[in-house]
Design an enzyme around this catalytic site. Structure first.
Site, PDB file in Angstrom:
ATOM      1  N   GLU A  67       0.840  -1.195   0.000  1.00 56.80           N
ATOM      2  CA  GLU A  67       0.000   0.000   0.000  1.00 56.80           C
ATOM      3  C   GLU A  67       0.879   1.250   0.000  1.00 56.80           C
ATOM      4  O   GLU A  67       1.910   1.309   0.667  1.00 56.80           O
ATOM      5  CB  GLU A  67      -0.889  -0.017   1.238  1.00 56.80           C
ATOM      6  CG  GLU A  67      -1.848   1.161   1.342  1.00 56.80           C
ATOM      7  CD  GLU A  67      -2.695   1.106   2.611  1.00 56.80           C
ATOM      8  OE1 GLU A  67      -3.798   1.651   2.592  1.00 56.80           O
ATOM      9  OE2 GLU A  67      -2.243   0.503   3.617  1.00 56.80           O
ATOM     10  N   LYS A  75      -9.664   1.295  -2.791  1.00 53.76           N
ATOM     11  CA  LYS A  75      -9.909   0.768  -1.444  1.00 53.76           C
ATOM     12  C   LYS A  75     -11.308   1.130  -0.958  1.00 53.76           C
ATOM     13  O   LYS A  75     -11.705   2.296  -0.961  1.00 53.76           O
ATOM     14  CB  LYS A  75      -8.852   1.334  -0.490  1.00 53.76           C
ATOM     15  CG  LYS A  75      -8.891   0.780   0.932  1.00 53.76           C
ATOM     16  CD  LYS A  75      -7.759   1.406   1.732  1.00 53.76           C
ATOM     17  CE  LYS A  75      -7.694   0.877   3.159  1.00 53.76           C
ATOM     18  NZ  LYS A  75      -6.610   1.523   3.925  1.00 53.76           N
ATOM     19  N   CYS A  92      -5.143  -3.373   2.553  1.00 53.51           N
ATOM     20  CA  CYS A  92      -4.923  -3.128   3.981  1.00 53.51           C
ATOM     21  C   CYS A  92      -6.173  -3.325   4.860  1.00 53.51           C
ATOM     22  O   CYS A  92      -6.553  -4.446   5.152  1.00 53.51           O
ATOM     23  CB  CYS A  92      -4.308  -1.747   4.180  1.00 53.51           C
ATOM     24  SG  CYS A  92      -3.467  -1.556   5.784  1.00 53.51           S
TER      25      CYS A  92
END
Length: 262
Positions: free
Chosen positions: A40, A108, A149
């Protein structure tokens, strides 16, 4: 298919971060990797004057060229993509095929907002807009499900990826040290076991501004939940082979996916 997870220590110096990422991709290619994953925010971590950029900007061009020159599939971790307004960017993953063409884009979905007095204060939603699309991509005959993440804590996303045919789940991350010590491996192995899928988790490692530390321990996990490869606490690459027969055998002998009733 041979896969690699690249463990990076990105800071505020964007050019240095990209150069380090490129070196790790070269190491992965030298070890025969067909598909390599970066963490990330490969572009930079911490407060910075860098402006978010479009998918076809400098960041995308850099990794398109790397994929083409190395002849390897490249998952460029994530970067700060230009967002819906001046105050928000997207946290975006790009996947490039061997010719350097973009094969997939994922933004995300789950944003990390936390306030722990005396320990951590972080509000991703203050500067990042959430994505909404569940994304898979075909790579060398495998179906890869994309996440980033904090998504790792939401198993419903991975169930949707499995329903979409994913047999490999990718997790680029910048997991914090205080949560990573207790949760990182447990959550990754759980996602592998639940989805009966390989998991490729590439993490940031070490210190970055402002006074934060990433856990690292990038790893490759098989569908049984066994850790096949794990990076030590440094900038490095971990490599393992994906065995399609093993995946099919595990799904046949323990057919939990076929037994679902909800």
């Amino acid at each position: 298919m041979r896969v690699a997870v690249c463990q990076l220590n990105a800071r505020e110096d964007r050019a240095a971060n990209l150069a380090q990422a490129r070196q790790l991709l070269v190491r992965a290619a030298d070890q025969g990797a067909d598909f390599a994953v970066l963490p990330e925010y490969t572009d930079y971590l911490g407060p910075s004057a860098h402006r978010p950029e479009p998918v076809d900007g400098e960041f995308g061009t850099f990794f398109a060229e790397a994929a083409r020159e190395l002849g390897m599939w490249v998952h460029a971790g994530s970067f700060h993509e230009r967002g819906p307004d001046d105050r928000h960017s997207y946290n975006t993953s790009l996947v490039f095929d061997r010719s350097g063409e973009i094969a997939a884009t994922y933004r995300k979905i789950h944003l990390y907002d936390v306030e722990i007095p005396g320990k951590v204060s972080y509000h991703e939603s203050a500067t990042v807009a959430p994505g909404s699309e569940v994304v898979t991509v075909k790579v060398e005959g495998a179906t890869i499900g994309l996440s980033i993440c904090y998504d790792l804590r939401f198993p419903e996303l991975y169930r949707k990826l499995t329903d979409a045919g994913a047999d490999i789940l990718v997790v680029p991350a910048a997991f914090m040290l205080h949560t990573g010590r207790d949760h990182w491996e447990v959550l990754l192995r759980a996602r592998a076991i639940e989805g009966q899928s390989y998991v490729l988790a590439a993490g940031q490692v070490g210190n970055h501004e402002p006074n934060r530390t990433c856990f690292g321990r990038s790893m490759i996990i098989n569908p049984w939940g066994t850790v096949l490869a794990q990076a030590p606490d440094t900038v490095t690459v971990a490599v393992a082979d994906i065995d399609r027969h093993s995946l099919e055998q595990i799904r046949a002998e323990l057919p939990s996916l076929a037994h679902r009733r909800l």
